[in-house]
Design an enzyme around this catalytic site. Structure first.
Site, PDB file in Angstrom:
ATOM      1  N   HIS B  96       0.844  -1.253   0.062  1.00 57.33           N
ATOM      2  CA  HIS B  96      -0.048   0.139   0.060  1.00 57.33           C
ATOM      3  C   HIS B  96       0.975   1.265   0.098  1.00 57.33           C
ATOM      4  CE1 HIS B  96      -3.383   2.696   1.049  1.00 57.33           C
ATOM      5  NE2 HIS B  96      -2.502   3.234   1.636  1.00 57.33           N
ATOM      6  N   ASP B 175     -15.122   2.694   6.079  1.00 60.41           N
ATOM      7  CA  ASP B 175     -13.736   3.486   5.640  1.00 60.41           C
ATOM      8  C   ASP B 175     -14.406   4.351   4.613  1.00 60.41           C
ATOM      9  OD1 ASP B 175     -11.168   4.270   5.523  1.00 60.41           O
ATOM     10  OD2 ASP B 175     -11.192   3.335   3.670  1.00 60.41           O
ATOM     11  N   ARG B 182     -13.655  12.803   5.124  1.00 61.29           N
ATOM     12  CA  ARG B 182     -12.407  13.250   5.476  1.00 61.29           C
ATOM     13  C   ARG B 182     -11.804  14.145   4.232  1.00 61.29           C
ATOM     14  NH1 ARG B 182      -9.215   8.354   6.589  1.00 61.29           N
ATOM     15  NH2 ARG B 182      -7.275   9.734   6.946  1.00 61.29           N
ATOM     16  N   SER B 197      -7.768   3.316   8.585  1.00 60.20           N
ATOM     17  CA  SER B 197      -8.303   3.155   7.326  1.00 60.20           C
ATOM     18  C   SER B 197      -7.444   2.028   6.393  1.00 60.20           C
ATOM     19  CB  SER B 197      -8.151   4.604   6.498  1.00 60.20           C
ATOM     20  OG  SER B 197      -8.569   4.550   5.115  1.00 60.20           O
ATOM     21  N   LYS B 201      -8.944  -2.012   5.764  1.00 59.57           N
ATOM     22  CA  LYS B 201      -9.003  -2.058   4.129  1.00 59.57           C
ATOM     23  C   LYS B 201      -8.211  -3.334   3.794  1.00 59.57           C
ATOM     24  CE  LYS B 201      -8.531   1.906   2.374  1.00 59.57           C
ATOM     25  NZ  LYS B 201      -8.455   3.155   1.659  1.00 59.57           N
TER      26      LYS B 201
END
Lengths: 463, 463
Positions: B96, B175, B182, B197, B201
């Site tokens: 990620h 999320d 956000r 988050s 995920k």
């Protein structure tokens, strides 16, 4: 739904808003253009609630300096109409209270001040949460109306010297919209936001001067002396820079004012006050009488009606004794379409079915009263509202004469609860639990804690 | 509109929400029940955006401790489905990235890692603002599809060893909804919110391990080493407590990665990488190659495919040299309905009408590159999106080979802009201005700044 604003047209709008939120989040000062941008576009419906609420929380936590607060106030004012009382030569002075339990002072103060030669154009609010609202109390009088246009309001004040109406869409729409949002996002008790809201609303009323009754204590928005001082100075400074006289009286809000709590009951207590039936010697009313006299005196001094507090008090005594204050109240009720017979027939205000004694099962001295809890108990019996469209029961309420410092016997009754629904016992219990009793004697608390006057504040930029 | 939630049914709901916001506003710790209450009711549409955005700002400014972050992550996970890859015996590891300019690493890394024996179930995002999105890049391939159900996703990963799809409503809806809020309320770069988050995920993806590429620098959400360390440790701790291996590579995000920026152009650069056509000796590609190799190596080490970084690098070289990585990419494009001929015919990705040189009118050394500005210039030519429903121009973009430390002559061309609209000159100028030139030589910046490994972090509660 979330991206509804993100149209081609809204792109720049949205980008700017995020940058402004981020700036305040980073503790930075907003420019006049940025504040203007937010206020104008929010009122116009071009910025969504969720962005403004994030900004409000950033303002709550990171603050705003004097200049930012001044600009915010100025943008609030520009968002609506300003009333001008061209035909009134009397000093135009209002009183604003930051909200308390059992606070019926406006209803008593306005006719007295008016009888003494002050014009009082009062735009008031409704109760929400644990605090009661002046408009709700007045509406317990059959027929009484509070919705008037700015032109009608002008006419009412010109005719009778004072009027008490509700905020209209035309007066400070920015504050109306932002206040509603603050209320549901835990961002009410912020000094710059409170300052802008109070001063803008009062300037739109067309006043020359304002006396603020700033409530301090566990049941109030402001809970420390430092915060009270900061807010007081801020209010005075901002007022000064808009050419308005502002004085602030910091008063103790650790117990309900007077005895009556609840709409119809507070109207009766107010009329009794104006009839001269409440004795200063009766300790149950000392707080209500002391604060009302003091606030009216501040208004009379500010309006140059008198030069000393002593002559103010004599004048107040006189207009109560000779019935002119009561007459002012009567004309006021008539002008605003209420039934003036309530003055002589309290049964017109309704009568609750149940009367439940509030007894304390402990001998000792009352050392603390959680007035917020009492206010919340009022909601359960319909005397207060949880939400803006709650229906009120005007005859529900309480009479509580137990005050901090009082010595009580075991199982002594310190008040009664009046209600029409099934929540009586539960609410009475909640009120009983709001009283803290100790074995040792307790000193009575000072009601008026501090006064901040315009003359004492010299430099408007060193706040 | 504001009081839409204040129905009789919503009263308690609303009151609780305000109290929870006030609690975090006052720097207090939220209980598991309170966090659960907010997440569940927000997802269910029972709490309005404006209250959650106020709470998010309070969390942003006042933080959340380890336990609160853990509970938040857990509630995120509970809000949706978790994919289980029962038929896959290979280690399931994902990468990620916290987002950068010119960051096409996922597109190169997934086929390489997959060719080396790692299963990569990747759920990716779209570009918004100055950062590009992996899904947008992939969609520049004619026919390519990214919307798949969890079952289809499972099938794709099982079939080819990796897949890259978009988030669905079923995976972590909490999320999805909170991230969108956000994004428009300036509350993205909060450590507890980022942690919850990312981890939630990735857990929903069904992985065993995760390598995080945490971008640090002016163009990134995280701008200080302290914050990078805090976030890294938080990610590792929370991952550990959910039984997932997490390592974090902190990389420099002070310049775009590689040469190509823009959707189609980045696909070409990715294919060239997989073909082995980018030389490590070419300084324009050093950063892209170094970071991709390092991140894949971390995945191979985590999955116990290799024991040393050297053997990882050899394996990567091998799967590129023998064409297995490229073949993986080809099957991937086919499986997700894209045209695999792009691999041999880049013209299928479209060609921009205009090619504008980016020249620097100053002799000296490149000392800084504002990659955020370059990302924003991409928006103007349609290569990036301002808002979620912006249409993209896949052939628009830039090739920029000027890197920090490079010595340049006056009027040297350091790249080209490719576009089809009238914003070319303006955007090229914006890119030129993003380059800072000094007269003195500048040291090249270290790309990989720090690595935080799970093994180094022993106690999950002392963050």
């Amino acid at each position: 739904m979330l991206f509804a604003v993100l149209t081609n047209d809204g792109i720049e709008l949205n980008m700017n808003t995020i940058e402004i939120i981020a700036k305040k989040r980073e503790h930075k000062k907003l420019t006049p253009t940025e504040i203007k941008y937010i206020v104008q576009n929010y009122v116009a419906g071009k910025i969504p609630d969720y962005q403004v609420s994030a900004l409000l929380m950033a303002i709550f936590l990171n603050g705003m300096d004097y200049e930012e607060t001044f600009i915010l106030t100025s943008e609030y004012i520009k968002s609506g109409e300003i009333i001008k009382f061209d035909n009134i030569s009397k000093p135009l002075i209002d009183k604003h209270s930051t909200g308390g339990v059992g606070d019926k002072i406006s209803i008593i103060l306005a006719p007295i001040a008016s009888a003494c030669g002050i014009a009082v154009p009062m735009i008031s609010g409704r109760g929400l949460g644990h605090t009661g609202g002046t408009l709700d109390k007045l509406e317990s009088i059959p027929g009484f109306r509070v919705n008037y246009s700015p032109i009608e309001f002008k006419y009412l004040v010109e005719k009778n010297g004072f009027a008490i109406i509700s905020q209209t869409d035309k007066l400070i729409p920015a504050d109306k919209k932002i206040y509603a949002l603050r209320d549901v996002t835990a961002t009410v008790s912020s000094i710059p936001l409170i300052t802008a809201s109070i001063i803008a609303k009062k300037i739109a009323e067309g006043i020359d001067g304002l006396v603020v009754d700033l409530k301090l204590g566990t049941g109030a928005f402001i809970q420390t002396e430092e915060k009270a001082e900061e807010l007081s100075k801020n209010l005075i400074h901002i007022g000064k820079d808009f050419n308005k006289k502002v004085n602030v009286v910091v008063s103790n809000m650790n117990a309900p004012l007077g005895v009556a709590i609840g709409n119809g009951l507070e109207i009766i207590e107010s009329i009794e006050f104006l009839k001269g039936n409440l004795s200063k010697k009766d300790s149950h009313y000392t707080d209500l009488i002391e604060l009302t006299y003091f606030l009216v005196a501040e208004m009379l001094l500010m309006g140059n009606i008198v030069n000393t507090i002593q002559s103010a008090y004599s004048m107040i005594n006189k207009v109560i004794a000779n019935g002119t204050a009561l007459q002012k109240f009567k004309t006021f009720v008539q002008c605003q379409q209420g039934n003036p017979n309530v003055i002589d027939d309290y049964s017109l205000l309704g009568k609750a079915k149940y009367k439940i004694p509030i007894t304390i099962n402990k001998k000792g001295y009352i050392c603390a009263i959680d007035s917020k809890e009492i206010g919340l108990a009022m909601i359960d019996i319909g005397a207060g509202r949880k939400v803006l469209d709650s229906k009120l029961d005007y005859s529900a309420g309480a009479k509580i004469w137990g005050k901090i410092g009082d010595e009580i016997e075991k199982d002594e009754t310190i008040g009664y609860l009046f209600c029409n629904n099934a929540y009586g016992e539960k609410s009475a219990e909640r009120i009983r639990n709001a009283f803290k009793i100790t074995e040792l004697p307790v000193k009575r608390q000072k009601l008026i804690k501090k006064i901040f006057k315009r003359e004492q504040i010299t430099n408007s930029t060193n706040s």
